[in-house]
Design an enzyme around this catalytic site. Structure first.
Site, PDB file in Angstrom:
ATOM      1  N   ASN A  10       3.583   3.110  -9.110  1.00 57.82           N
ATOM      2  CA  ASN A  10       4.948   2.802  -9.518  1.00 57.82           C
ATOM      3  C   ASN A  10       4.974   2.950 -11.038  1.00 57.82           C
ATOM      4  O   ASN A  10       4.384   2.148 -11.763  1.00 57.82           O
ATOM      5  CB  ASN A  10       5.316   1.374  -9.102  1.00 57.82           C
ATOM      6  CG  ASN A  10       6.739   1.002  -9.481  1.00 57.82           C
ATOM      7  OD1 ASN A  10       7.226   1.381 -10.541  1.00 57.82           O
ATOM      8  ND2 ASN A  10       7.396   0.241  -8.625  1.00 57.82           N
ATOM      9  N   TYR A 117       9.185   3.242  -1.700  1.00 64.66           N
ATOM     10  CA  TYR A 117       9.404   2.083  -2.560  1.00 64.66           C
ATOM     11  C   TYR A 117      10.241   1.084  -1.774  1.00 64.66           C
ATOM     12  O   TYR A 117      11.442   1.258  -1.587  1.00 64.66           O
ATOM     13  CB  TYR A 117      10.118   2.507  -3.849  1.00 64.66           C
ATOM     14  CG  TYR A 117      10.532   1.375  -4.752  1.00 64.66           C
ATOM     15  CD1 TYR A 117       9.650   0.359  -5.083  1.00 64.66           C
ATOM     16  CD2 TYR A 117      11.818   1.338  -5.297  1.00 64.66           C
ATOM     17  CE1 TYR A 117      10.031  -0.678  -5.919  1.00 64.66           C
ATOM     18  CE2 TYR A 117      12.210   0.318  -6.136  1.00 64.66           C
ATOM     19  CZ  TYR A 117      11.320  -0.690  -6.451  1.00 64.66           C
ATOM     20  OH  TYR A 117      11.708  -1.713  -7.272  1.00 64.66           O
ATOM     21  N   ASP A 158       4.713   1.409  -3.385  1.00 61.18           N
ATOM     22  CA  ASP A 158       4.913   0.007  -3.730  1.00 61.18           C
ATOM     23  C   ASP A 158       5.651  -0.630  -2.563  1.00 61.18           C
ATOM     24  O   ASP A 158       6.855  -0.456  -2.415  1.00 61.18           O
ATOM     25  CB  ASP A 158       5.718  -0.077  -5.026  1.00 61.18           C
ATOM     26  CG  ASP A 158       6.084  -1.496  -5.409  1.00 61.18           C
ATOM     27  OD1 ASP A 158       5.678  -2.441  -4.692  1.00 61.18           O
ATOM     28  OD2 ASP A 158       6.786  -1.671  -6.424  1.00 61.18           O
ATOM     29  N   ASP A 259       3.833  -1.690 -15.326  1.00 61.45           N
ATOM     30  CA  ASP A 259       3.379  -3.005 -14.884  1.00 61.45           C
ATOM     31  C   ASP A 259       2.563  -2.903 -13.596  1.00 61.45           C
ATOM     32  O   ASP A 259       1.982  -3.887 -13.137  1.00 61.45           O
ATOM     33  CB  ASP A 259       4.551  -3.983 -14.710  1.00 61.45           C
ATOM     34  CG  ASP A 259       5.674  -3.457 -13.832  1.00 61.45           C
ATOM     35  OD1 ASP A 259       5.622  -2.280 -13.417  1.00 61.45           O
ATOM     36  OD2 ASP A 259       6.617  -4.217 -13.564  1.00 61.45           O
ATOM     37  N   HIS A 260       2.484  -1.707 -13.010  1.00 60.60           N
ATOM     38  CA  HIS A 260       1.619  -1.412 -11.868  1.00 60.60           C
ATOM     39  C   HIS A 260       0.434  -0.567 -12.337  1.00 60.60           C
ATOM     40  O   HIS A 260       0.533   0.171 -13.320  1.00 60.60           O
ATOM     41  CB  HIS A 260       2.371  -0.618 -10.796  1.00 60.60           C
ATOM     42  CG  HIS A 260       3.489  -1.362 -10.155  1.00 60.60           C
ATOM     43  ND1 HIS A 260       3.423  -1.864  -8.872  1.00 60.60           N
ATOM     44  CD2 HIS A 260       4.732  -1.673 -10.624  1.00 60.60           C
ATOM     45  CE1 HIS A 260       4.569  -2.456  -8.575  1.00 60.60           C
ATOM     46  NE2 HIS A 260       5.374  -2.356  -9.619  1.00 60.60           N
TER      47      HIS A 260
END
EC number: 3.1.11.2
Length: 269
Positions: A10, A117, A158, A259-260
């Site tokens: 992601n 997603y 994700d 952040d992934h």
């Protein structure tokens, strides 16, 4: 099947990821397939960042509430024979949350690679927990249909679900929150009971972790207070060809470009 390296991540916006340093990681990792979620860009912008050497399947969100927030893609060094964005119910078609690419491998065989997603659920505005459950049901039906003819199928993405207590640091505090609800975890139980293989857990050991997502806020990354919500899930025959699956956690907070963290697997037929 020839040796194949597959990465999924992601990107939290392709433009932001490249500003933060995605390009050196991509060059060093050099995957044959790169599956992305939260692309948040047009086809032209995505191609501008990746370069011209990739075959591309991209599902861009086209309805209100999803524009600028979703978008999934499969970028392949191998030719793509066919692309589909229909996971089932019509209301999911233009959400930018599902894309399938039939990738032609070097030996002429096909691999159906899926980038997805899944809704975050109750944390979205407005809350979409019921939509999340409906989307999960659609995924089950679609994966069953894809697998029916014996093809190799790989779903990456994700999923916004931590399957087990080992898959998030603060599991006790999240037992009644979206992402770790009993109904969501039971859906994953059924998926794996049907033969699909979670390669991250298969190669990652018993845990806790390794995690794939940490909040930008506070000391979550430094304290490794994360969640494992990013997956490579393979049909059983394909899973038998997997030789590794690792999470590329950034060395430091400052070196993160999303952040992934990417989940990278190698397959050798």
């Amino acid at each position: 099947m020839p040796v194949l390296t597959v990465a999924t991540v992601n990107v939290n916006g392709i433009r932001a990821a490249y500003r933060r340093g995605m390009a050196p990681w991509l060059e060093q990792t050099d995957p044959d397939l790169l599956l992305m979620q939260e692309v948040r860009a047009s086809d032209d912008v995505l191609r501008e960042h990746l370069g011209a050497d990739w075959h591309l399947a991209h599902a861009e969100p086209a309805i209100d509430g999803h524009k600028g927030r979703a978008g999934v893609a499969v970028a392949s060094r191998r030719p793509i024979k066919d692309i589909r964005i229909d996971v089932g119910p019509e209301r999911f078609v233009d959400t930018g949350r599902w894309v399938e690419a039939d990738v032609v491998l070097d030996d002429g065989s096909l691999l159906t690679a899926v980038s997805t997603y899944v809704y975050t659920g109750e944390f979205e505005t407005p809350p979409r927990q019921e939509e999340k459950y409906a989307f999960l049901d659609a995924i089950t039906a679609r994966l069953t249909a894809l697998r029916a003819d014996g093809r190799h199928v790989l779903m990456c993405g994700d999923l916004n679900i931590a399957h087990r207590e080992e898959d998030l640091k603060a599991w006790k505090a999240n037992r009644k929150k979206s992402g770790f609800l009993p109904e969501e975890r039971a859906w994953m139980d059924r998926l794996f009971e049907a033969g699909w293989v979670d390669l991250g857990r298969h190669f990652g050991g018993d845990g806790p972790g390794p995690y794939s997502w940490w909040s930008w806020r506070g000391k979550a990354f430094d304290n490794d207070a994360g969640w494992r919500i990013d997956y490579q899930i393979a049909s059983p025959e394909l899973a038998g060809l997997a030789t590794s699956c690792v999470i590329h956690r950034a060395p430091t907070y400052a070196e993160r470009w999303s952040d992934h963290a990417p989940v990278v697997a190698t397959y050798d037929g």
